[in-house]
Design a protein around this motif. Structure first.
Motif, PDB file in Angstrom:
ATOM      1  N   GLU A 189       4.311   8.669  -4.793  1.00  0.00           N
ATOM      2  CA  GLU A 189       3.809   9.389  -6.044  1.00  0.00           C
ATOM      3  C   GLU A 189       2.983  10.922  -5.763  1.00  0.00           C
ATOM      4  O   GLU A 189       3.803  11.803  -5.417  1.00  0.00           O
ATOM      5  CB  GLU A 189       3.488   9.151  -6.758  1.00  0.00           C
TER       6      GLU A 189
ATOM      7  N   HIS B 185       0.475  -0.892   0.063  1.00  0.00           N
ATOM      8  CA  HIS B 185      -0.014  -0.143  -0.117  1.00  0.00           C
ATOM      9  C   HIS B 185       0.943   1.074   0.060  1.00  0.00           C
ATOM     10  O   HIS B 185       0.556   2.621   0.050  1.00  0.00           O
ATOM     11  CB  HIS B 185      -0.630  -0.062   1.129  1.00  0.00           C
TER      12      HIS B 185
ATOM     13  N   LYS C 197       2.707   2.214  -2.183  1.00  0.00           N
ATOM     14  CA  LYS C 197       2.806   2.529  -3.745  1.00  0.00           C
ATOM     15  C   LYS C 197       1.535   3.824  -3.695  1.00  0.00           C
ATOM     16  O   LYS C 197       1.827   4.775  -4.933  1.00  0.00           O
ATOM     17  CB  LYS C 197       2.522   1.584  -4.532  1.00  0.00           C
ATOM     18  N   GLU C 198       0.492   3.274  -3.060  1.00  0.00           N
ATOM     19  CA  GLU C 198      -0.648   3.444  -3.483  1.00  0.00           C
ATOM     20  C   GLU C 198      -0.461   5.465  -2.677  1.00  0.00           C
ATOM     21  O   GLU C 198      -0.995   6.474  -3.309  1.00  0.00           O
ATOM     22  CB  GLU C 198      -1.922   3.498  -2.400  1.00  0.00           C
ATOM     23  N   ARG C 199       0.598   5.513  -1.798  1.00  0.00           N
ATOM     24  CA  ARG C 199      -0.171   7.220  -1.601  1.00  0.00           C
ATOM     25  C   ARG C 199       2.020   7.495  -1.810  1.00  0.00           C
ATOM     26  O   ARG C 199       2.411   9.079  -1.166  1.00  0.00           O
ATOM     27  CB  ARG C 199       0.123   7.475  -0.055  1.00  0.00           C
TER      28      ARG C 199
END
Length: 266
Positions: A245, A239, A241-243
């Motif tokens: 960038e 998770h 990866k979700e935040r």
């Protein structure tokens, strides 16, 4: 792009994500020198994979005064080391609402393991990697998604990982602007919580039923290895990866501007 490094020094290889990464690399034909404190686990690691695929070095990275000598010895014994993976870490609960209950020596130990030891290791292992030029080399460090968004329960752990995350940005910029160091890739792996001893050996977490939190080790290994094979310099997992960038993207342009202002364009 493949993972071009064939002789990896992996610090923190006796359990959890370090051991999982070591075994994934061995599966892919990479010779791994595992480093850790627990001799019995290191011995089992070498026996399992064979001395033609794995080696071990028992060492406590919190013995700071011994790191320089150890780094010299290990790189002389294994001169083909072309990648270093720094993975050691400990996590402690720290509650400032109860300051009288804080065990400061235990808290400082967390800082020493998670950050100070990395300063020593990077300082004393980089000359070896620099000497490999122009052959590709890599410095890889495992931080945490908590470097980006802290968890109040373990604020000191989060702070150590945030400090390392920031340091890696600076090291990457410095090496990329140095002609004798541009062959060294600086890579950061940012895992979420993973089901390992990092949690299961914390009595405070076990007591509240959270000793088994996180994604499976296999999922972490698959995603981290995919990022390493792709040549990514930052590898958020799960998770994170979700935040990633959303949080890190806005910083890149200002950082590039700072680098160009003080270091010039590459």
């Amino acid at each position: 792009m493949s993972f071009p490094y064939k002789n990896v020094l992996l610090i923190g290889a006796t359990a959890g994500i370090g051991l999982a990464l070591a075994e994934r690399m061995i599966e892919n034909g990479i010779f791994v020198i595992g480093v850790g404190r627990r001799k019995e686990r290191l011995d089992a690691f070498v026996v399992k994979h064979g001395s033609n695929k794995a080696a071990a070095s028992q060492f406590d990275i919190t013995e700071f005064d011994k790191i320089e000598g150890w780094a010299k010895d290990i790189t002389e014994k294994y001169p083909d080391i072309d990648a270093v993976i720094l993975n050691s870490g400990i996590q402690r609960t720290l509650d400032f609402s109860k300051p009288k209950e804080i065990d400061l020596p235990r808290t400082i130990q967390e800082l020493g393991t998670n950050y100070t030891s990395y300063l020593y290791l990077i300082t004393y292992l980089l000359p070896h990697l620099q000497a490999l030029a122009p052959k590709p080399a890599a410095l890889v460090a495992v931080t945490s998604g908590l470097a980006l968004v802290p968890l109040p329960r373990c604020g000191n752990y989060c702070a150590t990982k945030a400090a390392l995350h920031s340091l890696l940005w600076s090291i990457r910029a410095q090496l990329s602007h140095d002609e004798g160091s541009r062959h060294i890739r600086v890579v950061e792996i940012l895992p979420p919580a993973v089901k390992t001893e990092l949690h299961s050996q914390q009595a405070e977490l076990v007591k509240i039923g959270q000793g088994d939190i996180g994604i499976p080790v296999e999922q972490f290994t698959d995603e981290a290895w995919a990022g390493l094979v792709s040549g990514d310099e930052e590898i958020p997992v799960g998770h994170v990866k979700e935040r990633f960038e959303i949080l890190e993207g806005p910083k890149r342009a200002p950082f590039r501007k700072i680098v160009e202002t003080f270091m010039g364009k590459k």
